[in-house]
Design a protein around this motif. Sequence first.
Motif, short mmCIF file in Angstrom:
data_model
loop_
_atom_site.label_atom_id
_atom_site.label_comp_id
_atom_site.label_asym_id
_atom_site.label_seq_id
_atom_site.Cartn_x
_atom_site.Cartn_y
_atom_site.Cartn_z
N GLY A 216 0.91 -1.29 0.34
CA GLY A 216 0.21 -0.14 0.30
C GLY A 216 0.59 1.30 0.09
N GLY A 217 0.18 2.29 -0.74
CA GLY A 217 1.14 3.08 -0.71
C GLY A 217 0.40 4.95 -1.05
N GLY A 218 0.81 5.95 -1.15
CA GLY A 218 0.37 6.63 -2.05
C GLY A 218 0.94 7.74 -2.33
N GLY A 219 1.40 9.39 -2.20
CA GLY A 219 1.86 10.36 -2.54
C GLY A 219 1.04 11.76 -2.64
N ILE A 220 2.08 12.70 -3.13
CA ILE A 220 1.01 14.81 -3.88
C ILE A 220 2.13 14.11 -4.46
N SER A 221 1.38 15.01 -5.44
CA SER A 221 2.18 16.23 -6.56
C SER A 221 1.59 17.80 -6.03
N VAL A 222 2.69 18.35 -6.22
CA VAL A 222 2.04 19.83 -6.15
C VAL A 222 3.20 21.14 -6.94
N GLU A 223 2.11 21.91 -7.22
CA GLU A 223 2.42 23.13 -8.36
C GLU A 223 2.07 23.94 -7.82
N PHE A 230 -3.09 10.79 -4.25
CA PHE A 230 -3.05 9.77 -4.78
C PHE A 230 -2.60 8.91 -3.87
N GLY A 231 -3.41 7.23 -3.96
CA GLY A 231 -3.01 6.05 -2.77
C GLY A 231 -3.28 5.18 -4.35
N ASN A 232 -2.56 3.77 -2.83
CA ASN A 232 -3.04 2.88 -4.02
C ASN A 232 -2.72 1.48 -3.12
N ILE A 233 -3.27 0.36 -3.90
CA ILE A 233 -2.78 -1.11 -2.89
C ILE A 233 -2.91 -2.38 -4.23
N GLY A 234 -1.76 -2.93 -3.59
CA GLY A 234 -1.80 -3.94 -4.91
C GLY A 234 -1.15 -5.24 -4.41
N LEU A 248 -1.84 -7.68 -9.22
CA LEU A 248 -3.28 -7.24 -9.27
C LEU A 248 -3.19 -5.48 -8.30
N ASP A 249 -3.23 -4.44 -9.10
CA ASP A 249 -3.02 -3.41 -8.58
C ASP A 249 -4.40 -2.68 -8.59
N LEU A 250 -4.77 -1.59 -8.01
CA LEU A 250 -5.76 -0.66 -7.41
C LEU A 250 -5.57 0.70 -7.18
N SER A 251 -5.82 2.25 -7.78
CA SER A 251 -5.63 3.38 -7.54
C SER A 251 -6.12 3.95 -7.47
N TYR A 252 -6.44 5.15 -6.71
CA TYR A 252 -7.47 6.99 -6.48
C TYR A 252 -6.47 7.66 -6.56
N THR A 253 -7.11 8.81 -7.15
CA THR A 253 -6.15 9.82 -7.32
C THR A 253 -7.15 11.33 -6.83
N ASN A 254 -7.09 11.77 -6.87
CA ASN A 254 -8.14 13.25 -6.51
C ASN A 254 -6.96 14.30 -7.01
#
Length: 891
Positions: A216-223, A230-234, A248-254
Motif C-alpha cells: 500500500g502506498g500514496g503520495g502527493i504532487s504539488v505545483e 493519490f493512493g494505491n493498494i496491490g 493486481l493493483d488498485l489506485s485512486y487519485t484526487n
Amino acid sequence: MQRKEAVVVAIKASKGNGHKLPENASLLALTSAALVLPGLFSPLANAAETDEVDFQYSHYQEGKRSISSGIIDPVSGDNTVAGIKNTFNPIEVDSLHGHANVTLTDRIKFAFNYTQDTWGGATPIATAPAVFGGNAELVSADGLTVVGATPYLQGFNQVLLDSKLNPVQFATPFDPTSGLIRNNQLSHTLATASPETRKQGDFKLTYEWDEVALSGGGGISVEDDYESRFGNIGGRWDLNQKRTTLNLDLSYTNSDTHATLNHDTLPYIDIKAYDLRGQIDTLSSVADAQILHGNRQDWGTHFGVSQVLNKDALMSADVSYTRSTGYMANPYKAVSVVFIDPGQQTNAPPGGFEGRLKALLEQRPDERNQWNLGGRYVQYLHNLDAALHFDYRFSADDWGIQAHTFEADWVQPLGSGWTVTPRVRYYSQDAADFYTPWLVSQQAYKQKFDAKGHAVGLSYDPGKLPANFSSDQRLSGFGALSGGISVTKRFAKGLSLETGFEYYTHQGSFKIGGGGEGSYADFDYWVANAALKVDLAALSLGGGSIANAHAGHTHFDHGGQAPAGVMFSHMLHQAGDFMVGYRYMYGNQSGNMLHGTDPVSDQAIVANGCGLNPCFLRPGSMTMHMHMLDLMYAPTDWLTLMLMPQFVDMSMSMGALNGAPDPQTVLDFNLSQHIPHHIQSGHETGGIGDLGMYAMFKLFDKGIHHVHATAGLSAPTGDVDIQLARNHQVDGGFIDYGMQLGSGTWDFKPSLTYTGQLDQLSWGTQANGIVRMDSQNKSGYALGNLFQATAWGGYNLTHWLIASVRGIYTLQDSIQGQFNGRINQFGPMDYPSNYGGQYWDVGFGLSAVVPSGDLAGNRLSVEWLQPVEDKVNGYQLERDGALSATWSVMF
C-alpha cells in the motif's frame, strides 16, 4: 499536471556488471534487465528486490518551433515554403529524482520516491489560420518571422473567408481590388511562462510472505496551480515455483486545479462559460486575479501476469482500466473561433464572409474511460551475453483516441563494469473526437454588459458550437519516433553511474494510416540524464566497511561527527576509501524588512529601498531548497578528493508596498502591467547549481586532535541569466539576483578545520571563505565575497546518537556590478546594494548511525540553524531559519 506541454522524460539506464554470467545466474540477469531498462519513471514508488539509494538529474530541451508550415507573402502573393518562425525560447525542464528502498524487517520493505521538475519557455495555447495574423504584432520584412509578443488571439487585419469557409486575404493588404488568395496553413499561438516548479513525493510499504506480497502506498504532487493526491493498494502472487507471477493493483487519485489565468490573454479569451458554471473566482485582493478551479477524480485497476518460459526467456502481459471524472480540460488552452454575424457582412469578399475572431477556453468531456493492453518479451542471448527487450502496448478511450506503442532495447555488457543500452520507440495515436484546430460559427458574437460596464452572460449561443472542443495538439492525430542510448559504469561493488541521451520527434505524418495533424505542429526534443546508484545490499554482502562497522563508529569518525550543516568537516581515513552522501539544505526568509538591524516601514522602503527610484513591491517570503551529492575518494591517507554537484530551487512571493506611487504615473503602461503579475504569481526558479571540486589535506592527526585544510573550486554551472516571461511588448527581463541558480563566476573556496574527541565529548571549529575569481559573470555582476567562522560541541547520548550545539558568524559583501540587460526594478531585491551583511546564528543538531544489521554504517544527521541577529546591507527580508540534513555511507 495541467500546464505542461512537454512530458518530462527521464531515461533510467540498465543494470549490468560487465562480466559473463554463470549458467545459473542468467535468469536473474534477464529479469533484472527487464525491470530497469530505459523508460519513464513510474508515478508510484516501486519496491525493488534489494536495498538501494539512487539519485538522477535530467534535462529536457525542446527545439525551437516553426509554428506554421507556410505563409503568404503579403507583397508578392506567393505561398512561401518556409514556416513562420518565432523568437521565443522553447520549453526547458530540469528534473531531479531520488529513490530509496530499505528493508525494515525480513518481511517488510519501504520504498520512497521524490521527483522535482522546474520548467519554463514558450508553449502553444491555440491554433488559427496563419493569414489571420493572430501570432504577430509585427512581421519582419521577409514576411516570415514573428518578432512581436504573444499571446494575441485576434488578428489586427480583417478575418475573411471564402464561400467554403476557407481563410483568405487580399493579395495586396487593405486593397479589396487586388483579388483574394486562399491559404489554409495553420499556425500556433504561443505563450511564454516564467520558471515554475512541481514537486512530488510518494511511498510504498510492502509485506511479503513466501509466495504472496501485499503493498500500500500514496503520495502527493504539488505545483502552483495544480495539486494531486493519490493512493494505491496491490498484491503479488507467485506460482509454479515462482515461474509465474500475478499482480493486481488498485489506485485512486484526487486532483484540484486552481489556475491563475494569464491577465495578458483575458481581453482575448472568453472565459464566461466557466464563470457561469461557478468555476471562476475573482481575487480583488490580488490585482483582480481570475482563478479557474476544478476537481478531478481517477479510479484505476491493473492486472498483470509474467511467465518464465525457460532460463533465458521471460514474457509478461497486463491490462488496465482507468475511469476519470470531473474537470479534465487544460486551463491554459484555448480554441480560436470565427463568429460570422449575418447582419454584419458589408466588408465581406465577393461570395464570401467576414468574421470576428475570438478565443474560447477549451471544453473537454467531464468523463473518460481508458483501457490499456500490453505485452513484453525478454530474451537473454548467451553468445553475446546480452538481453533483448521488446514491448507493445495498445490503448483506447471513449474520447476516440486509439494508440499503439512499440519499443525495443538491447542491453549489452562490454566488460570492466561497462554496459551500453540502445533503445528505439515508436508511438502513434488517432485524434480525439472533439479535437479541432479552429472553429467557424455562423452567429453573432455580441457582448452584454451590466450597469457597471461588466460583461455578463454568454456573448454567443453555445448550442451552435460543439459540446466539447480542444485544439491541444496532444489530442490530435500524430506519430512520434525516438531513439536513445544509455551507458552504465560500475565502479565498485554496489556503486554505479548511469548516463543517457534520447532524441524524440513528433510529426503528424508519422501517424499510422496517415491523416495526422499538419506540419505546423511538428516539433522535437532531446533529454540527457545522469544517475548515481548505491546498492546497499551488495555493499553489505560484500563485507566492506559497512559490514565491518562496529559500535556505531566508522573510519571517518576521527574528531567526532560534525553537525549536518558543516561541510568539509572530515577526511576519509585510509587510502582507497570511498564515500557517497546526500545533503539537503533548506532556508526561509519572511516577516519584517530590515535596514541594518532594524525593521522598517513600507514608506521607508518606498523612499529609500530602490536608490533614486521609488519602490513598488517588496518580497513577502523567500524559500530555498538545495540538494547536493557528496562524492569522496581517498587516493592516499593524507589526501581526500571531493566532488559536489548540486540542484537548487527557489521561490519568492511578492507584496505591494503601502504608499507606493501609481506605477502608471512613473512607468509606461505596458511596464506597469508587470506589477500585478508579480503579485499574482511571484517568482520560481530551479535547476542545476554550481559544481564544487575540493581537495582536503591532512595537516595534523594525533590522538584526540585532528587538523585538515581544504582547497576548493566552484565551477559556474548554474544559470545566472534566467528571465521572466514577456508581458505585452515588454521583455520580462532578468529575474532578481537572489533567484539565479549560481554565482556565474569561478570561485575559490578554502577552509581550515580542527576537530577533537575525548570519551563522549567531541568538538570542532572551522574558518571558511568564498573568493570570487572573476570581476563579473556573463550577466554583468559578481556576488560578494564571503567569510564564515563556526565552532561546535557534541555529546554522545548513546553509542549511535550524538547531540550538538553550534555557533556561526557570517560576513558577506554586497553584489558588485549589475545586470547587463533589462531588469525591471520594482523592489529592493532588484538592486545589488541590497545584498550581503553580517549574520549570527546558533545551531542544534542530532547525528545517528545505524549500529548493526545490513545497513550498519549508514549515517543520518540533521541540524536546525536559528538566526540570532541580522545586520544587512541596504534593505532585506529577515531570516526565519535554515535546516540541514545529510545521509552518507562509506565503502
